[in-house]
Design a protein around this motif. Structure first.
Motif, PDB file in Angstrom:
ATOM      1  N   ALA A  95       5.040   3.985   7.671  1.00 45.26           N
ATOM      2  CA  ALA A  95       4.544   4.138   9.040  1.00 45.26           C
ATOM      3  C   ALA A  95       3.334   5.070   9.097  1.00 45.26           C
ATOM      4  N   ALA A  96       3.373   6.145   8.316  1.00 48.44           N
ATOM      5  CA  ALA A  96       2.247   7.081   8.301  1.00 48.44           C
ATOM      6  C   ALA A  96       1.002   6.423   7.726  1.00 48.44           C
ATOM      7  N   LEU A  97       1.180   5.573   6.718  1.00 41.30           N
ATOM      8  CA  LEU A  97       0.046   4.886   6.109  1.00 41.30           C
ATOM      9  C   LEU A  97      -0.603   3.933   7.108  1.00 41.30           C
ATOM     10  N   LEU A  98       0.207   3.153   7.829  1.00 40.78           N
ATOM     11  CA  LEU A  98      -0.355   2.235   8.817  1.00 40.78           C
ATOM     12  C   LEU A  98      -1.029   3.007   9.949  1.00 40.78           C
ATOM     13  N   THR A  99      -0.451   4.134  10.328  1.00 42.37           N
ATOM     14  CA  THR A  99      -1.070   4.977  11.358  1.00 42.37           C
ATOM     15  C   THR A  99      -2.458   5.434  10.912  1.00 42.37           C
ATOM     16  N   ARG A 100      -2.572   5.861   9.654  1.00 46.03           N
ATOM     17  CA  ARG A 100      -3.863   6.310   9.129  1.00 46.03           C
ATOM     18  C   ARG A 100      -4.879   5.165   9.104  1.00 46.03           C
ATOM     19  N   LEU A 101      -4.455   3.976   8.683  1.00 48.86           N
ATOM     20  CA  LEU A 101      -5.366   2.839   8.671  1.00 48.86           C
ATOM     21  C   LEU A 101      -5.785   2.451  10.087  1.00 48.86           C
ATOM     22  N   ASN A 102      -4.864   2.589  11.038  1.00 47.79           N
ATOM     23  CA  ASN A 102      -5.224   2.331  12.437  1.00 47.79           C
ATOM     24  C   ASN A 102      -6.321   3.277  12.903  1.00 47.79           C
ATOM     25  N   GLU A 103      -6.206   4.540  12.522  1.00 49.24           N
ATOM     26  CA  GLU A 103      -7.227   5.518  12.912  1.00 49.24           C
ATOM     27  C   GLU A 103      -8.592   5.141  12.338  1.00 49.24           C
ATOM     28  N   LEU A 104      -8.608   4.789  11.059  1.00 45.21           N
ATOM     29  CA  LEU A 104      -9.868   4.425  10.415  1.00 45.21           C
ATOM     30  C   LEU A 104     -10.448   3.147  11.009  1.00 45.21           C
ATOM     31  N   GLY A 105      -9.591   2.155  11.208  1.00 43.13           N
ATOM     32  CA  GLY A 105     -10.065   0.888  11.760  1.00 43.13           C
ATOM     33  C   GLY A 105     -10.525   1.024  13.195  1.00 43.13           C
ATOM     34  N   GLY A 106      -9.758   1.738  14.007  1.00 42.33           N
ATOM     35  CA  GLY A 106     -10.131   1.901  15.409  1.00 42.33           C
ATOM     36  C   GLY A 106     -11.445   2.615  15.581  1.00 42.33           C
ATOM     37  N   PRO A 127       0.837  -1.199   0.000  1.00 41.34           N
ATOM     38  CA  PRO A 127       0.000   0.000   0.000  1.00 41.34           C
ATOM     39  C   PRO A 127       0.875   1.253   0.000  1.00 41.34           C
ATOM     40  N   VAL A 128       0.501   2.230  -0.806  1.00 42.09           N
ATOM     41  CA  VAL A 128       1.309   3.454  -0.911  1.00 42.09           C
ATOM     42  C   VAL A 128       0.493   4.713  -0.685  1.00 42.09           C
ATOM     43  N   ALA A 129      -0.839   4.615  -0.729  1.00 44.48           N
ATOM     44  CA  ALA A 129      -1.667   5.817  -0.583  1.00 44.48           C
ATOM     45  C   ALA A 129      -3.016   5.449   0.012  1.00 44.48           C
ATOM     46  N   VAL A 130      -3.573   6.374   0.774  1.00 45.74           N
ATOM     47  CA  VAL A 130      -4.916   6.235   1.344  1.00 45.74           C
ATOM     48  C   VAL A 130      -5.736   7.438   0.894  1.00 45.74           C
ATOM     49  N   ASP A 131      -6.839   7.156   0.238  1.00 49.82           N
ATOM     50  CA  ASP A 131      -7.718   8.206  -0.295  1.00 49.82           C
ATOM     51  C   ASP A 131      -6.937   9.213  -1.142  1.00 49.82           C
ATOM     52  N   GLY A 132      -6.035   8.680  -1.952  1.00 51.16           N
ATOM     53  CA  GLY A 132      -5.289   9.507  -2.890  1.00 51.16           C
ATOM     54  C   GLY A 132      -4.066  10.195  -2.327  1.00 51.16           C
ATOM     55  N   ALA A 133      -3.848  10.138  -1.025  1.00 55.77           N
ATOM     56  CA  ALA A 133      -2.685  10.801  -0.399  1.00 55.77           C
ATOM     57  C   ALA A 133      -1.568   9.792  -0.193  1.00 55.77           C
ATOM     58  N   ARG A 134      -0.446  10.031  -0.860  1.00 58.08           N
ATOM     59  CA  ARG A 134       0.704   9.135  -0.695  1.00 58.08           C
ATOM     60  C   ARG A 134       1.312   9.358   0.684  1.00 58.08           C
ATOM     61  N   LEU A 135       1.627   8.249   1.354  1.00 55.45           N
ATOM     62  CA  LEU A 135       2.130   8.301   2.717  1.00 55.45           C
ATOM     63  C   LEU A 135       3.319   7.367   2.872  1.00 55.45           C
ATOM     64  N   SER A 136       4.179   7.676   3.823  1.00 56.38           N
ATOM     65  CA  SER A 136       5.275   6.773   4.146  1.00 56.38           C
ATOM     66  C   SER A 136       4.686   5.501   4.757  1.00 56.38           C
TER      67      SER A 136
END
Length: 404
Positions: free
Chosen positions: A244-255, A233-242
């Protein structure tokens, strides 16, 4: 082991490893170097530095490192390319962190001239195996100190008594019996022991810290799109993330949507069964999306072979064989399969559930021409008759043989 002069300790700053630090100084009369890794556990690490220095560790012998990007890029991502699940359930959040910590301990030992490494894993669990297999794979001659297999501090009360004798600060909530043991990093948080040891009893809500209860999640679904390149995975909702930042964002959504809770009884490598409560909100979303993009980009044979290899791959990581040749061989095959795993997946998150609602790829193998129920010019349905008869031949011969 009596001639050990310097040891690198995997140090969290908690009660157990602080007692271990002092115990090493007394038992081995050696210099102790502390290593604390930030793997995204969500805690301030400076208190660990101050506590180590309070216990007599020189500032130059206190190593605190932010390894979040290394952790996700070099360990979590390769593992998720394999869709690894241990015993069909566990996303291996604790298992995958141990080889990175061990690797840095060995590197620090080489850098500082230490002749031993130490960890705080108990003699009943898997982590002692994971740490030590990694140590020996990276330095066959390193000496390993595992205090829980040596000392007589076999209970929480004895640890606290030792700490009080040596003026080791104890967090107030550690003065009684801890309700459960917690391990955390950016991928997951686990809880086990004490009140969770009865597999019949449901965990109380206070056990969970990274996700809301599914029934308390929003009444409207959340939609998310994840882009993949070569299986990662390289981007969430069109925003490219590093990573660690990508996993952090998915954690927020999942939590926020009550996703990623697992209550399982697993078979430990050392032989016993244990009950654990795991929260892996971002990883659960990640795996669902990865399988979805593979469904349109991987050939059936390759996809099915990956699924056959996965339990073995997951078991190797669970058992501590990250640095083994067989894991590296499997990784090479898995990584080769991901060359065309590119595209975007759309997911619906709702009250603990994940539903794939869209997938697209420039490398898709999905052919509307071939699969449509409407008229087409590319598939002759009469070809299926011969295909079926050839596949049925052995079954027909077997039936006739059984009938005499």
């Amino acid at each position: 082991m009596s001639d050990i002069k310097k040891v690198v300790l995997a140090y969290s700053g908690g009660l157990d490893t602080s007692v271990i630090l002092k115990w090493l100084q007394e038992t081995y009369d050696c210099e102790v170097i502390t290593f604390t890794a930030d793997l995204g556990q969500g805690e301030e690490l400076e208190p660990a530095r101050r506590k180590a220095e309070l216990l007599g560790i020189k500032p130059e012998n206190t190593f605190i490192e932010d390894l979040r990007e290394d952790f996700v890029r070099d360990y979590v991502m390769p593992m998720f390319r394999a869709n690894a699940l241990y015993e069909g359930v566990y996303l291996l959040g604790t298992s995958i962190a141990r080889p990175l910590i061990a690797k840095r301990q060995i590197e620090i030992a080489e850098q500082t001239g230490a002749d031993a490494v130490a960890h705080g894993a108990t003699g009943k669990g898997n982590d002692q195996v994971r740490f030590e297999l990694s140590y020996y794979a990276l330095d066959p001659d390193i000496r390993v100190i595992a205090p829980w297999r040596e000392w007589d501090l076999t209970s929480r009360s004895k640890l606290i008594h030792f700490a009080e004798q040596h003026q080791i600060p104890i967090a107030k909530d550690k003065r009684g019996e801890a309700p459960f043991s917690v391990d955390a990093n950016l991928l997951h948080i686990s809880a086990e022991g004490k009140i969770l040891e009865d597999p019949w009893e449901a965990p109380d809500e206070h056990v969970f810290s990274r996700s809301v209860a599914p029934e308390e999640a929003p009444d409207r679904p959340t939609f998310v799109e994840i882009d993949f390149e070569r299986g990662d995975p390289v981007a969430v909702d069109g925003a490219r993330l590093s990573p660690a930042a990508l996993l952090t964002r998915l954690n927020e959504l999942g939590g926020a949507n009550g996703i990623g809770r697992v209550d399982m009884v697993e078979g430990r490598f050392v032989g016993m069964k244990s009950r654990g409560i795991y929260e892996t909100p971002g990883g659960t979303i990640w795996q669902a999306a990865h399988r979805a993009i593979e469904s349109i980009t991987l050939d059936r044979g390759a996809l099915h072979l990956k699924d056959e290899l996965m339990p073995r791959y997951a078991e190797l990581i669970y058992n501590g064989f990250w640095f083994s040749p067989e894991r590296e061989m499997l990784q090479a095959a898995i990584d080769h399969s991901q060359a065309k795993v590119n595209g975007r997946v759309r997911l619906k998150l709702y009250k603990g559930g994940i539903q794939v609602v869209g997938r697209q790829s420039p490398d898709s193998l999905y052919s509307l021409e071939h699969v449509t129920f409407e008229d087409d010019a590319v598939y002759d349905q009469r070809d299926a008759e011969g295909f079926i008869k050839l596949n049925a031949l052995r079954l027909r011969l077997l039936y006739r043989q059984r009938q005499g």
